[in-house]
Design a protein around this motif. Sequence first.
Motif, PDB file in Angstrom:
ATOM      1  N   UNK A   1      38.906  27.441  67.498  1.00  0.00           N
ATOM      2  CA  UNK A   1      38.646  26.008  68.017  1.00  0.00           C
ATOM      3  C   UNK A   1      39.967  25.084  67.492  1.00  0.00           C
ATOM      4  N   UNK A   2      40.432  25.335  66.187  1.00  0.00           N
ATOM      5  CA  UNK A   2      41.404  24.412  65.672  1.00  0.00           C
ATOM      6  C   UNK A   2      42.449  25.327  64.880  1.00  0.00           C
ATOM      7  N   UNK A   3      43.582  24.785  64.652  1.00  0.00           N
ATOM      8  CA  UNK A   3      44.699  25.572  64.005  1.00  0.00           C
ATOM      9  C   UNK A   3      44.668  25.237  62.603  1.00  0.00           C
ATOM     10  N   UNK A   4      44.754  25.976  61.584  1.00  0.00           N
ATOM     11  CA  UNK A   4      44.997  25.682  60.209  1.00  0.00           C
ATOM     12  C   UNK A   4      45.595  26.716  59.385  1.00  0.00           C
ATOM     13  N   UNK A   5      46.076  26.114  58.142  1.00  0.00           N
ATOM     14  CA  UNK A   5      46.818  27.358  57.282  1.00  0.00           C
ATOM     15  C   UNK A   5      45.842  28.079  56.287  1.00  0.00           C
ATOM     16  N   UNK A   6      46.261  28.974  55.695  1.00  0.00           N
ATOM     17  CA  UNK A   6      45.252  29.481  54.640  1.00  0.00           C
ATOM     18  C   UNK A   6      44.392  30.389  55.327  1.00  0.00           C
ATOM     19  N   UNK A   7      44.476  30.899  56.715  1.00  0.00           N
ATOM     20  CA  UNK A   7      43.316  31.658  57.028  1.00  0.00           C
ATOM     21  C   UNK A   7      42.324  30.884  57.777  1.00  0.00           C
ATOM     22  N   UNK A   8      41.965  31.062  58.957  1.00  0.00           N
ATOM     23  CA  UNK A   8      40.547  30.715  59.718  1.00  0.00           C
ATOM     24  C   UNK A   8      39.456  31.593  59.405  1.00  0.00           C
ATOM     25  N   UNK A   9      39.433  33.108  59.522  1.00  0.00           N
ATOM     26  CA  UNK A   9      38.631  33.564  59.310  1.00  0.00           C
ATOM     27  C   UNK A   9      38.927  34.675  58.244  1.00  0.00           C
ATOM     28  N   UNK A  10      37.853  35.076  57.412  1.00  0.00           N
ATOM     29  CA  UNK A  10      38.267  35.979  56.224  1.00  0.00           C
ATOM     30  C   UNK A  10      37.253  37.041  56.260  1.00  0.00           C
ATOM     31  N   UNK A  11      38.010  38.403  56.298  1.00  0.00           N
ATOM     32  CA  UNK A  11      36.815  39.453  56.346  1.00  0.00           C
ATOM     33  C   UNK A  11      36.201  39.911  54.856  1.00  0.00           C
TER      34      UNK A  11
ATOM     35  N   UNK B   1      48.952  36.114  73.791  1.00  0.00           N
ATOM     36  CA  UNK B   1      49.181  34.604  73.222  1.00  0.00           C
ATOM     37  C   UNK B   1      49.460  34.204  74.843  1.00  0.00           C
ATOM     38  N   UNK B   2      49.233  32.981  75.077  1.00  0.00           N
ATOM     39  CA  UNK B   2      49.204  32.371  76.355  1.00  0.00           C
ATOM     40  C   UNK B   2      50.040  31.174  76.593  1.00  0.00           C
ATOM     41  N   UNK B   3      50.664  30.754  75.361  1.00  0.00           N
ATOM     42  CA  UNK B   3      51.584  29.624  75.447  1.00  0.00           C
ATOM     43  C   UNK B   3      52.771  29.836  74.386  1.00  0.00           C
ATOM     44  N   UNK B   4      54.016  29.536  74.932  1.00  0.00           N
ATOM     45  CA  UNK B   4      55.199  29.483  73.883  1.00  0.00           C
ATOM     46  C   UNK B   4      55.058  28.455  72.748  1.00  0.00           C
ATOM     47  N   UNK B   5      55.116  28.740  71.593  1.00  0.00           N
ATOM     48  CA  UNK B   5      55.000  27.805  70.395  1.00  0.00           C
ATOM     49  C   UNK B   5      56.137  26.760  70.651  1.00  0.00           C
TER      50      UNK B   5
ATOM     51  N   UNK C   1      49.024  25.949  63.722  1.00  0.00           N
ATOM     52  CA  UNK C   1      49.711  25.043  64.355  1.00  0.00           C
ATOM     53  C   UNK C   1      49.032  23.639  64.360  1.00  0.00           C
ATOM     54  N   UNK C   2      49.574  22.705  65.348  1.00  0.00           N
ATOM     55  CA  UNK C   2      48.968  21.452  65.202  1.00  0.00           C
ATOM     56  C   UNK C   2      48.709  21.148  66.644  1.00  0.00           C
ATOM     57  N   UNK C   3      49.022  22.202  67.649  1.00  0.00           N
ATOM     58  CA  UNK C   3      48.831  21.956  69.264  1.00  0.00           C
ATOM     59  C   UNK C   3      48.676  23.284  69.852  1.00  0.00           C
ATOM     60  N   UNK C   4      47.781  22.942  70.958  1.00  0.00           N
ATOM     61  CA  UNK C   4      47.428  24.291  71.804  1.00  0.00           C
ATOM     62  C   UNK C   4      46.432  25.386  71.037  1.00  0.00           C
ATOM     63  N   UNK C   5      45.714  24.879  70.262  1.00  0.00           N
ATOM     64  CA  UNK C   5      44.599  25.838  69.552  1.00  0.00           C
ATOM     65  C   UNK C   5      43.911  26.291  70.581  1.00  0.00           C
TER      66      UNK C   5
END
Length: 283
Positions: free
Chosen positions: A143-153, A171-175, A254-258
């Motif tokens: 849903x959102x972009x963040x650092x440090x891991x969104x999902x941890x197993x 991946x559907x968009x160029x960074x 990132x900050x965009x296109x999540x």
Amino acid sequence: MPDAARVNKHDSGWMGFSAGLPGSHVWTLTAYAPYHQSFAVMGSTSGKWNHYSFLYRVQLPGYNWVRNPSHLRVMLQETGRQESQCGHALFDNVVITEAKVCSKGVLFYDDFESGNLSSSLWPRNYNGYVTSDANTTKVLKFHRCRGGGDAHSNAFSCATGNYRITFDYKQTISPAHPYNDGGFLGVANGFPGQHQWFFGSNPDFPGVEHNLGYNDGQWRRYSRIVRVSPGNYTFTHGGKGLSDSIRLIVEQFGTNNCGTVSFDNILVECVAFGCDCHKKESV
């Protein structure tokens, strides 16, 4: 596995691999132990022949030193204080063979067909969610972009320290920025604690060895062996930390296109090379 002899501490032989002449390259056998990724040291100056045999992992394409080559070359050289002193480092019987790889067992697997991120497989999740995809079935997105891991197993361990990580990715968009908007997958010893991103949409990001740089919306399967030696491992982010038990971390950074990257069929195996394939051990 070469034979080599050295008679002068100021003159030394070097052996490595390159993608060109030399192009991108890495030195694996040197007389100078701290040199970048060298791990075999030709230290004797007795003038006697020594036999060196070592296993080196260069996975194609995507290895960070050697960018997407179709072939590799062996490089040999001698360095010294003065050109007139060269001729004291000798090589013979240079042999390159492909190492046998075997699986010691599955440590982790999720194809997301349950329709959700199971807490038994993913005990910590910030922005990950499971949704349908037209070309597969169920996939992991964010849903959102963040650092440090969104999902941890959940945590797992491998006595050999060699983990084969396989997954499908698109991946559907160029960074918009080299570090932004792409997918990353790595390992950590906590949430995240010390950690390292082995796969990423930017191969220049610290620690990334394998490039997820395609942005054409096509599914691709990645399968690479990464080494996280048991004990006190030096992670790219956070420095030294215990690595007897690690976990996967996955994110879109990132900050965009999540929500524009997708992961599926994430598999982690414990693997061994060569003679270790015949040893019986639990994972």
